[in-house]
Design a protein around this motif. Structure first.
Motif, PDB file in Angstrom:
ATOM      1  N   ARG A   1      -2.588  19.087   8.604  1.00  0.00           N
ATOM      2  CA  ARG A   1      -2.755  19.784  10.008  1.00  0.00           C
ATOM      3  C   ARG A   1      -3.244  18.610  10.827  1.00  0.00           C
ATOM      4  NH1 ARG A   1      -7.386  23.093   9.962  1.00  0.00           N
ATOM      5  NH2 ARG A   1      -6.587  24.300  11.931  1.00  0.00           N
TER       6      ARG A   1
ATOM      7  N   ALA B   1       2.459  20.813  19.447  1.00  0.00           N
ATOM      8  CA  ALA B   1       3.073  22.178  19.249  1.00  0.00           C
ATOM      9  C   ALA B   1       4.263  22.094  18.497  1.00  0.00           C
ATOM     10  CB  ALA B   1       3.049  22.937  20.660  1.00  0.00           C
TER      11      ALA B   1
ATOM     12  N   PRO C   1       1.321  22.509  11.121  1.00  0.00           N
ATOM     13  CA  PRO C   1       0.202  23.309  11.988  1.00  0.00           C
ATOM     14  C   PRO C   1      -0.598  22.417  12.777  1.00  0.00           C
ATOM     15  CG  PRO C   1       0.153  24.215   9.780  1.00  0.00           C
ATOM     16  CD  PRO C   1       0.869  22.889   9.642  1.00  0.00           C
ATOM     17  N   SER C   2      -0.734  22.692  14.141  1.00  0.00           N
ATOM     18  CA  SER C   2      -1.617  21.771  15.037  1.00  0.00           C
ATOM     19  C   SER C   2      -2.367  22.809  15.670  1.00  0.00           C
ATOM     20  CB  SER C   2      -0.840  21.233  16.094  1.00  0.00           C
ATOM     21  OG  SER C   2       0.068  22.008  16.988  1.00  0.00           O
ATOM     22  N   VAL C   3      -3.602  22.293  16.265  1.00  0.00           N
ATOM     23  CA  VAL C   3      -4.666  22.879  17.168  1.00  0.00           C
ATOM     24  C   VAL C   3      -4.779  22.136  18.228  1.00  0.00           C
ATOM     25  CG1 VAL C   3      -6.746  23.855  17.521  1.00  0.00           C
ATOM     26  CG2 VAL C   3      -5.626  24.487  15.274  1.00  0.00           C
TER      27      VAL C   3
ATOM     28  N   ASP D   1      -7.874  26.790   8.044  1.00  0.00           N
ATOM     29  CA  ASP D   1      -6.922  26.202   7.948  1.00  0.00           C
ATOM     30  C   ASP D   1      -5.474  26.935   8.561  1.00  0.00           C
ATOM     31  OD1 ASP D   1      -7.544  24.366   6.357  1.00  0.00           O
ATOM     32  OD2 ASP D   1      -6.963  25.241   4.320  1.00  0.00           O
ATOM     33  N   THR D   2      -5.829  28.487   8.824  1.00  0.00           N
ATOM     34  CA  THR D   2      -4.806  29.274   9.420  1.00  0.00           C
ATOM     35  C   THR D   2      -4.861  29.139  11.050  1.00  0.00           C
ATOM     36  OG1 THR D   2      -6.271  31.269   9.257  1.00  0.00           O
ATOM     37  CG2 THR D   2      -4.735  30.799   7.577  1.00  0.00           C
TER      38      THR D   2
ATOM     39  N   THR E   1      -4.005  27.895  14.606  1.00  0.00           N
ATOM     40  CA  THR E   1      -3.028  27.128  15.325  1.00  0.00           C
ATOM     41  C   THR E   1      -3.501  27.709  16.697  1.00  0.00           C
ATOM     42  OG1 THR E   1      -1.380  28.742  15.077  1.00  0.00           O
ATOM     43  CG2 THR E   1      -1.596  26.763  13.318  1.00  0.00           C
TER      44      THR E   1
END
Length: 271
Positions: A97, A144, A149-151, A191-192, A194
């Motif tokens: 991540r 993105a 996955p990214s935040v 973890d989930t 985004t």
């Protein structure tokens, strides 16, 4: 983590370590939490940073004060190209991540009010006004588009300012550094999660206040935050006549339980 010798990066790395993470930091200059000193445009630096990592937090960048002092090409090289390269190397290294530290500055000209304060949530389309905004948005797009996955956290202003100025900013458009660090720790543990999130303070206003905040902010503050108003009066400071914007962090609160402090009141009551 990148940018660990900077004010934001150091605070975030410290809180991640306190939360149980083992951190590895990279920066151009030495710092207490920087283990790799070097330029992220150097492949060796990037590979050393991401090797064996589970999470990358990318905070390093050229910032708004560099606009006009640093060439636009350098902004693109540091903020856009180095970010894309870091993401590529992180993917190749098996990083799961990434958290990208962006800025509410990317909203740019959309922050300019017309007949009411601008309510700034993630649905407000950015209108970049300078090379800093443009390159931060481009880096957001790279995050993105990454396969992992990214935040993206668009953080409000959190640098030192004169106390009377900061007290007003913390009512509608600034955030404590401790809240920024807590936001990163919070999202790192989920973890989930985004997407893109504003990270700002805990403000006493609602979207319905926007017209009144633009026309007579002092009256709204006295009504919605009477303790803050009293602290201003006790110091002989005038309340602001008008506020131009209010940042909204409700999406972050819903997604990963971000809970900023009542920063203005806390600041004014500190010894």
């Amino acid at each position: 983590m990148t940018g660990t010798s900077g004010r934001v990066g150091d605070a975030v790395a410290r809180d991640l370590e306190a939360a149980g993470w083992t951190t590895r930091g990279a920066d151009l200059v030495p710092g207490p939490r920087t283990t790799i000193v070097g330029d992220l445009r150097d492949l060796r630096v990037r590979r050393a940073l991401v090797h064996g990592a589970d999470l990358v937090v990318h905070a390093a960048a050229l910032h708004a004060p560099h606009v006009g002092r640093v060439a636009d090409e350098e902004f693109r090289s540091v903020n856009v190209d180095a970010t894309a390269a870091l993401l590529h190397d992180a993917e190749a290294a098996g990083v799961r991540r990434v958290v990208y530290i962006s800025s509410t500055s990317v909203y740019g000209n959309a922050l300019v009010p017309a007949d009411r304060a601008v309510w700034v949530d993630e649905q407000l389309p950015p209108q970049p006004r300078d090379i800093y905004d443009e390159t931060k948005l481009a880096a957001e797009a790279s995050a993105a588009a990454a396969s992992m996955p990214s935040v993206t956290l668009r953080i409000a202003r959190c640098f030192p300012e004169p106390l009377p100025v900061l007290a007003v900013r913390l009512l509608h458009r600034a955030v404590l550094l401790t809240d920024v660090a807590a936001a990163v720790v919070g999202v790192a543990a989920q973890d989930t999660v985004t997407g893109v999130f504003n990270i700002a303070g805990r403000y006493p206003f609602t979207r319905a206040d926007c017209v009144a905040l633009f026309d007579d902010a002092a009256a709204v503050i006295a009504d919605r935050a009477p303790q803050v108003a009293a602290e201003f009066r006790s110091r002989g400071w005038p309340l602001p006549k008008s506020l131009d914007r209010v940042y909204d962090s409700a999406a972050a609160a819903a997604a990963f339980s971000y809970q900023p402090t009542e920063a203005a009141l806390r600041l004014l009551r500190e010894p």
